[in-house]
Each structure stands twice: as structure tokens, then as C-alpha cells.
Design a protein around this motif. Sequence first.
Motif, PDB file in Angstrom:
ATOM      1  N   ASP A   1      -4.647  -1.291  -5.790  1.00 16.81           N
ATOM      2  CA  ASP A   1      -5.813  -2.101  -5.417  1.00 16.81           C
ATOM      3  C   ASP A   1      -5.733  -2.587  -3.974  1.00 16.81           C
ATOM      4  O   ASP A   1      -6.758  -2.868  -3.356  1.00 16.81           O
TER       5      ASP A   1
ATOM      6  N   GLN B   1       0.838  -1.206   0.000  1.00 13.22           N
ATOM      7  CA  GLN B   1       0.000   0.000   0.000  1.00 13.22           C
ATOM      8  C   GLN B   1       0.869   1.251   0.000  1.00 13.22           C
ATOM      9  O   GLN B   1       0.595   2.205  -0.724  1.00 13.22           O
TER      10      GLN B   1
ATOM     11  N   GLN C   1      -5.134  -0.835  -1.532  1.00 11.02           N
ATOM     12  CA  GLN C   1      -5.689   0.210  -0.679  1.00 11.02           C
ATOM     13  C   GLN C   1      -7.199   0.124  -0.577  1.00 11.02           C
ATOM     14  O   GLN C   1      -7.781   0.507   0.423  1.00 11.02           O
ATOM     15  N   SER C   2      -7.849  -0.354  -1.636  1.00 14.99           N
ATOM     16  CA  SER C   2      -9.312  -0.379  -1.633  1.00 14.99           C
ATOM     17  C   SER C   2      -9.887  -1.761  -1.407  1.00 14.99           C
ATOM     18  O   SER C   2     -11.078  -1.906  -1.194  1.00 14.99           O
ATOM     19  N   GLN C   3      -9.067  -2.787  -1.447  1.00 14.98           N
ATOM     20  CA  GLN C   3      -9.534  -4.148  -1.237  1.00 14.98           C
ATOM     21  C   GLN C   3      -8.640  -4.809  -0.209  1.00 14.98           C
ATOM     22  O   GLN C   3      -7.451  -4.953  -0.432  1.00 14.98           O
TER      23      GLN C   3
ATOM     24  N   ALA D   1     -14.730   2.529   4.389  1.00 20.13           N
ATOM     25  CA  ALA D   1     -13.317   2.513   4.022  1.00 20.13           C
ATOM     26  C   ALA D   1     -12.769   1.126   4.328  1.00 20.13           C
ATOM     27  O   ALA D   1     -13.433   0.323   4.959  1.00 20.13           O
TER      28      ALA D   1
END
Length: 84
Positions: A40, A21, A42-44, A81
Motif C-alpha cells: 500500500d 516500498q 507504493q500506491s498511497q 502515479a
Amino acid sequence: HGDRLRRRVASLGPVATKIGQTLSQRPDIVGVLAADALKDLQSQSPNGFSNDEAFRILREEWGTIDGENIEVAEISADPVAVAS
């Protein structure tokens, strides 16, 4: 190759995921393609768990506050989040 890199980093566990990340924000170090692939992470959250498991943990850990049961149902299951 980007998807393979992201999956490999995620498979190494939470510490590697956090490093991935961080590196996703540094295309000057890892290159643009690798940084884009790592974004990705960071969001998954690859090391995450289900909402049911999260609510079970909350009920188990919180139990009561000042003698009153915690109403887990008041907590939205919709994520705002992802965290690691």
C-alpha cells in the motif's frame, strides 16, 4: 497486523516509507503478509500533500519561463502515479 505495520513505517518518514516500498517487493525477506501490507505504500503516499499545495508550489517555483507565465491550470489534478 499488516495495517499497523504500514502505518508505523509511514510514520517514520519518507526514508522509512521508501525502504518499506522496496521491502514490499521482497516477500522472501520480510514474508508474504508483511510484503502485502507494505505494498500500500507504493500506491498511497502517506507523506503527500494536497493538489492545492502542489499547484501553489509550482506557481511559486516556476513563475515564468522565457518571460511567459506558466499556466498551472493546464496541468491535470488527476494523479497518474504516486512518487516518493
